[in-house]
Motif scaffolding. Structure first.
Motif, PDB file in Angstrom:
ATOM      1  N   MET A   1       0.941  -1.133   0.368  1.00  0.00           N
ATOM      2  CA  MET A   1      -0.106   0.246  -0.303  1.00  0.00           C
ATOM      3  C   MET A   1       0.864   1.271   0.249  1.00  0.00           C
ATOM      4  SD  MET A   1      -2.448   1.455   2.839  1.00  0.00           S
ATOM      5  CE  MET A   1      -1.746   0.330   3.946  1.00  0.00           C
ATOM      6  N   ILE A   2       0.703   2.504  -0.743  1.00  0.00           N
ATOM      7  CA  ILE A   2       1.635   3.260  -0.953  1.00  0.00           C
ATOM      8  C   ILE A   2       0.601   4.524  -0.178  1.00  0.00           C
ATOM      9  CG2 ILE A   2       2.258   5.194  -2.560  1.00  0.00           C
ATOM     10  CD1 ILE A   2       2.219   3.441  -4.282  1.00  0.00           C
ATOM     11  N   ARG A   3       0.886   5.191   0.924  1.00  0.00           N
ATOM     12  CA  ARG A   3       0.720   6.562   1.566  1.00  0.00           C
ATOM     13  C   ARG A   3       0.553   7.325   1.155  1.00  0.00           C
ATOM     14  NH1 ARG A   3      -0.130   5.424   8.116  1.00  0.00           N
ATOM     15  NH2 ARG A   3       2.106   5.245   6.857  1.00  0.00           N
ATOM     16  N   ARG A   4       0.412   8.434   0.835  1.00  0.00           N
ATOM     17  CA  ARG A   4       1.123  10.236   0.722  1.00  0.00           C
ATOM     18  C   ARG A   4       0.610  11.043   1.218  1.00  0.00           C
ATOM     19  NH1 ARG A   4       3.326  11.563  -4.596  1.00  0.00           N
ATOM     20  NH2 ARG A   4       2.216   9.703  -5.089  1.00  0.00           N
ATOM     21  N   PHE A  18      -4.519  22.260  -8.169  1.00  0.00           N
ATOM     22  CA  PHE A  18      -4.612  21.674  -8.974  1.00  0.00           C
ATOM     23  C   PHE A  18      -4.518  20.239  -9.480  1.00  0.00           C
ATOM     24  CE2 PHE A  18      -1.440  20.036 -12.550  1.00  0.00           C
ATOM     25  CZ  PHE A  18      -2.228  19.655 -13.689  1.00  0.00           C
ATOM     26  N   GLU A  19      -3.238  20.099  -8.095  1.00  0.00           N
ATOM     27  CA  GLU A  19      -2.540  18.856  -7.378  1.00  0.00           C
ATOM     28  C   GLU A  19      -3.817  17.933  -7.007  1.00  0.00           C
ATOM     29  OE1 GLU A  19       0.875  18.943  -4.491  1.00  0.00           O
ATOM     30  OE2 GLU A  19       1.744  17.836  -6.155  1.00  0.00           O
ATOM     31  N   HIS A  20      -4.711  18.857  -6.302  1.00  0.00           N
ATOM     32  CA  HIS A  20      -5.504  18.401  -5.607  1.00  0.00           C
ATOM     33  C   HIS A  20      -6.666  17.520  -6.668  1.00  0.00           C
ATOM     34  CE1 HIS A  20      -9.722  17.887  -3.827  1.00  0.00           C
ATOM     35  NE2 HIS A  20      -8.633  17.200  -1.739  1.00  0.00           N
ATOM     36  N   HIS A  21      -6.910  18.665  -7.641  1.00  0.00           N
ATOM     37  CA  HIS A  21      -7.823  18.130  -8.716  1.00  0.00           C
ATOM     38  C   HIS A  21      -7.960  16.538  -9.212  1.00  0.00           C
ATOM     39  CE1 HIS A  21     -11.446  18.269 -11.820  1.00  0.00           C
ATOM     40  NE2 HIS A  21     -10.049  18.035 -12.445  1.00  0.00           N
ATOM     41  N   PHE A  22      -6.600  16.772  -9.713  1.00  0.00           N
ATOM     42  CA  PHE A  22      -5.519  15.122 -10.054  1.00  0.00           C
ATOM     43  C   PHE A  22      -5.753  14.410  -9.281  1.00  0.00           C
ATOM     44  CE2 PHE A  22      -6.263  18.458 -13.827  1.00  0.00           C
ATOM     45  CZ  PHE A  22      -6.532  17.812 -14.944  1.00  0.00           C
ATOM     46  N   THR A  23      -5.600  14.678  -8.418  1.00  0.00           N
ATOM     47  CA  THR A  23      -5.058  13.790  -7.464  1.00  0.00           C
ATOM     48  C   THR A  23      -5.832  12.013  -7.150  1.00  0.00           C
ATOM     49  OG1 THR A  23      -4.359  14.935  -4.915  1.00  0.00           O
ATOM     50  CG2 THR A  23      -4.416  12.721  -4.525  1.00  0.00           C
ATOM     51  N   PHE A  24      -7.059  12.212  -7.526  1.00  0.00           N
ATOM     52  CA  PHE A  24      -8.289  11.229  -7.714  1.00  0.00           C
ATOM     53  C   PHE A  24      -7.255   9.921  -8.793  1.00  0.00           C
ATOM     54  CE2 PHE A  24      -8.155  13.276 -12.190  1.00  0.00           C
ATOM     55  CZ  PHE A  24      -8.763  12.075 -12.999  1.00  0.00           C
ATOM     56  N   ALA A  25      -6.128  10.226  -9.635  1.00  0.00           N
ATOM     57  CA  ALA A  25      -5.533   9.379 -10.479  1.00  0.00           C
ATOM     58  C   ALA A  25      -5.185   8.793  -9.537  1.00  0.00           C
ATOM     59  CB  ALA A  25      -5.368   9.767 -11.563  1.00  0.00           C
ATOM     60  N   ASN A  26      -5.053   9.020  -8.574  1.00  0.00           N
ATOM     61  CA  ASN A  26      -4.206   8.232  -8.206  1.00  0.00           C
ATOM     62  C   ASN A  26      -4.269   7.697  -6.771  1.00  0.00           C
ATOM     63  OD1 ASN A  26      -1.986  11.219  -8.406  1.00  0.00           O
ATOM     64  ND2 ASN A  26      -0.561   9.590  -7.156  1.00  0.00           N
ATOM     65  N   VAL A  27      -5.088   7.778  -6.506  1.00  0.00           N
ATOM     66  CA  VAL A  27      -6.364   6.726  -5.091  1.00  0.00           C
ATOM     67  C   VAL A  27      -7.404   5.665  -6.323  1.00  0.00           C
ATOM     68  CG1 VAL A  27      -8.736   7.931  -4.034  1.00  0.00           C
ATOM     69  CG2 VAL A  27      -6.660   8.956  -3.810  1.00  0.00           C
ATOM     70  N   ALA A  28      -7.928   6.175  -7.520  1.00  0.00           N
ATOM     71  CA  ALA A  28      -8.119   5.463  -8.194  1.00  0.00           C
ATOM     72  C   ALA A  28      -7.110   4.529  -8.740  1.00  0.00           C
ATOM     73  CB  ALA A  28      -8.520   5.633  -9.347  1.00  0.00           C
ATOM     74  N   GLY A  30      -4.913   3.343  -6.150  1.00  0.00           N
ATOM     75  CA  GLY A  30      -5.172   2.385  -5.080  1.00  0.00           C
ATOM     76  C   GLY A  30      -4.070   3.065  -3.609  1.00  0.00           C
ATOM     77  N   GLU A  31      -3.492   4.218  -4.409  1.00  0.00           N
ATOM     78  CA  GLU A  31      -3.014   4.762  -3.581  1.00  0.00           C
ATOM     79  C   GLU A  31      -3.841   5.400  -1.902  1.00  0.00           C
ATOM     80  OE1 GLU A  31      -0.230   8.826  -3.616  1.00  0.00           O
ATOM     81  OE2 GLU A  31      -0.004   7.559  -4.939  1.00  0.00           O
ATOM     82  N   LEU A  32      -2.818   5.475  -1.044  1.00  0.00           N
ATOM     83  CA  LEU A  32      -3.777   6.553   0.344  1.00  0.00           C
ATOM     84  C   LEU A  32      -3.202   7.553   0.293  1.00  0.00           C
ATOM     85  CD1 LEU A  32      -3.937   3.335   2.755  1.00  0.00           C
ATOM     86  CD2 LEU A  32      -5.915   4.517   1.321  1.00  0.00           C
ATOM     87  N   VAL A  33      -3.754   8.654   0.574  1.00  0.00           N
ATOM     88  CA  VAL A  33      -3.849   9.621   0.156  1.00  0.00           C
ATOM     89  C   VAL A  33      -4.607  10.619   1.061  1.00  0.00           C
ATOM     90  CG1 VAL A  33      -3.495  12.146  -1.281  1.00  0.00           C
ATOM     91  CG2 VAL A  33      -3.258   9.869  -2.110  1.00  0.00           C
TER      92      VAL A  33
END
Length: 105
Positions: A1-4, A18-28, A30-33
């Motif tokens: 599991m990757i946590r950020r 901008f970074e927040h808006h595109f973090t959905f890709a990291n979450v999708a 499997g990353e936990l942010v």
């Protein structure tokens, strides 16, 4: 599991928005942010720069210029360094807001 964990100044900059808006890709993927306003991290002993920690045994620090350019990177594996980073990360993680709940101010 990757946590950020991202520690941000508020109000956030356009880049952080901008970074927040595109973090959905990291979450999708499997990353936990989680996000933590800088004011809520004032009493946590934090490293002074951005970093990645790998398997709690090594840390890659990234150093930036005042204009945001990467000027150096440094691998560290000393137990005192990795323990400090691990402890700081866990303290931030406990306080931070999951990505899905964080609304940039």
């Amino acid at each position: 599991m990757i946590r950020r964990a991202r520690i941000v100044s508020e109000p956030v900059t356009d880049y952080i928005r901008f970074e927040h808006h595109f973090t959905f890709a990291n979450v999708a993927a499997g990353e936990l942010v989680r996000w933590l306003p800088r004011r809520d991290a004032a009493d946590i002993a934090l490293p002074g720069t951005d970093l990645w920690m790998f398997d709690e045994s090594s840390v890659l620090f990234t150093f930036f210029s005042g204009s945001g350019e990467v000027v150096d990177r440094e691998w560290r594996t000393e137990p005192a360094v990795t323990q400090l980073v691990s402890s700081a990360f866990e303290a931030v993680w406990e306080r931070a807001t999951p990505h899905e709940e964080y609304k940039p101010v």
